[in-house]
Scaffold this active site. Structure first.
Site, PDB file in Angstrom:
ATOM      1  N   SER A  40      60.263  30.901  -9.448  1.00 54.84           N
ATOM      2  CA  SER A  40      60.857  31.532  -8.250  1.00 54.84           C
ATOM      3  C   SER A  40      61.897  30.917  -7.465  1.00 54.84           C
ATOM      4  O   SER A  40      62.741  31.679  -6.932  1.00 54.84           O
ATOM      5  CB  SER A  40      59.553  31.626  -7.229  1.00 54.84           C
ATOM      6  OG  SER A  40      59.015  30.548  -6.911  1.00 54.84           O
ATOM      7  N   ASP A 331      60.739  30.134   3.407  1.00 50.75           N
ATOM      8  CA  ASP A 331      59.289  30.410   3.441  1.00 50.75           C
ATOM      9  C   ASP A 331      58.253  29.251   3.414  1.00 50.75           C
ATOM     10  O   ASP A 331      58.670  28.334   3.150  1.00 50.75           O
ATOM     11  CB  ASP A 331      58.957  31.660   2.690  1.00 50.75           C
ATOM     12  CG  ASP A 331      59.200  31.323   1.188  1.00 50.75           C
ATOM     13  OD1 ASP A 331      59.131  30.091   0.783  1.00 50.75           O
ATOM     14  OD2 ASP A 331      59.010  32.511   0.121  1.00 50.75           O
ATOM     15  N   HIS A 334      59.794  28.063  -0.260  1.00 49.94           N
ATOM     16  CA  HIS A 334      61.302  27.971  -0.836  1.00 49.94           C
ATOM     17  C   HIS A 334      62.305  27.497  -0.043  1.00 49.94           C
ATOM     18  O   HIS A 334      62.224  27.603   1.450  1.00 49.94           O
ATOM     19  CB  HIS A 334      61.578  29.308  -1.366  1.00 49.94           C
ATOM     20  CG  HIS A 334      60.442  29.763  -2.310  1.00 49.94           C
ATOM     21  ND1 HIS A 334      59.522  30.781  -2.079  1.00 49.94           N
ATOM     22  CD2 HIS A 334      60.408  29.698  -3.691  1.00 49.94           C
ATOM     23  CE1 HIS A 334      58.822  30.817  -3.145  1.00 49.94           C
ATOM     24  NE2 HIS A 334      59.284  30.327  -4.253  1.00 49.94           N
TER      25      HIS A 334
END
Length: 371
Positions: A40, A331, A334
């Site tokens: 991600s 977040d 990340h």
């Protein structure tokens, strides 16, 4: 240590070359292709096309992504690391491999094969169900080459891949979403942590060898970040704002062994194909001293809820900071776009402590001379 390093003359030369960012083939010049593999941290939106919960295709993701300020599938408020490297190459951002827009001349830019939730191991991220595991990302890379061969011919396609830059970012989920996912996880019962790290490194080496066999010749390999210091782990495992020690230990074991494995691969190949990007060190710089880099906090996420905004997903109902420039984390897991920019500065111009055996500016300058 500051993220912005002093520039040697070679770096100044390379920055000039970066503005152009070209690879010359005959009389035609175009930016070198760029390929991205991993999780991600580098996914540009492949998971948008999959039935999985590991997605970033809803607001407020993309709130600062120009020009639409809408979610793209990147786990960021704006640009992620591949976007920022593409800009340094003088190229447009790579499209997700699953995007229907990736066809024709767009294929010559490269492709992003990354998928949120995956790890080095196939059993990492099983809770996300339908994600593109590493073996499948490499299968897609081979498929990509066949598609490009149909456009420009097999010889030119081979040359495009050979001259390309590759980025691979994977490994963090093998701890967060596997070994430490639940108490007494299957992997933690199978291996003590040091043995598990050695197993991961051995499996990673097989993936990198396969990448080399598929034609990759300039590969940036990032380590894990400060796993125990992300808002999610501070909220769930930390004590009094301290980073979670077991995850910090995992990163401390993994990153040096990864770097040594890459240097061994280079010795085996007899050339510097694999570049160890110590993004964990760069990340630790602003986690340890956020104010030095213009952040108000490196503990609280911009978007989230609960302690440190580290519980659950970032959604339209979450707490949302008004100034993303002040937050190291976007977040619960990340980095913010600003943090990503700081990391890319080190990738471009960092010392050997950050980029071993050389930084990306030096690589591009050397490649421009030898191409």
């Amino acid at each position: 240590m500051a993220i912005l390093s002093s520039f040697a003359p070679l770096t100044i030369l390379s920055l000039v070359l970066l503005v152009v960012g070209i690879i010359v083939s005959g009389v035609e010049a175009r930016p070198r292709a760029f390929f991205v593999f991993g999780d991600s941290l580098v996914d540009n939106g492949n998971n948008n096309y999959l039935a999985t919960t590991a997605r970033a295709d809803a607001p407020p993701y993309g709130i600062d992504y120009p020009p639409t300020h809408r979610p793209t599938g990147r786990f960021s408020n704006g640009y992620n690391i591949p976007d920022l490297i593409s800009q340094r190459l003088g190229a447009e951002s790579t499209l997700p491999y699953l995007s229907p827009e990736l066809r024709g001349d767009k294929l010559l830019v490269g492709a992003n094969f990354a998928s949120a939730g995956i790890g080095i191991l196939n059993d990492t991220g099983v809770q996300f169900v339908n994600v593109i595991r590493m073996y499948r990302q490499l299968e897609y890379f081979k498929e990509y080459q066949n598609r490009v061969s149909a456009i420009i011919g097999a010889s030119e396609a081979k040359n495009l891949v050979k001259q390309a830059l590759v980025l691979i970012t994977v490994g963090g989920n093998d701890f967060v979403n596997n070994y430490f996912l639940v108490p007494n996880s299957a992997r933690s019962q199978q291996y003590p942590l040091p043995a598990y790290v050695k197993y991961l490194i051995s499996e990673y080496q097989k993936l990198l060898q396969r990448l080399y066999d598929l034609g990759a010749r300039r590969v940036l390999v990032t380590g894990t970040g400060p796993l125990g210091c992300v808002p999610s782990e501070l909220a769930q495992r930390g004590r009094n704002g301290q980073c979670a020690p077991e995850l910090q230990q995992a990163a401390a074991l993994f990153n040096p062994q990864l770097e040594q494995m890459l240097l061994q691969l280079n010795r085996k190949i007899a050339t510097d194909v694999f570049i160890a990007a110590n993004t964990g060190k760069a990340h630790n710089d602003f986690v340890t001293n956020p104010q030095q880099f213009g952040f108000v906090t490196s503990q609280v996420a911009c978007c989230g809820q609960g302690p440190y905004n580290g519980i659950g997903l970032c959604t339209a109902l979450s707490n949302l900071c008004s100034n993303r420039e002040q937050y190291a984390f976007w977040d619960a897991f990340h980095p913010s776009e600003k943090a990503n920019r700081l990391i890319v500065e080190e990738i471009m111009s960092g010392s050997k402590a950050y980029m071993n055996p050389m930084n990306l500016s030096t690589i591009l300058a050397l490649d421009a001379i030898t191409t």
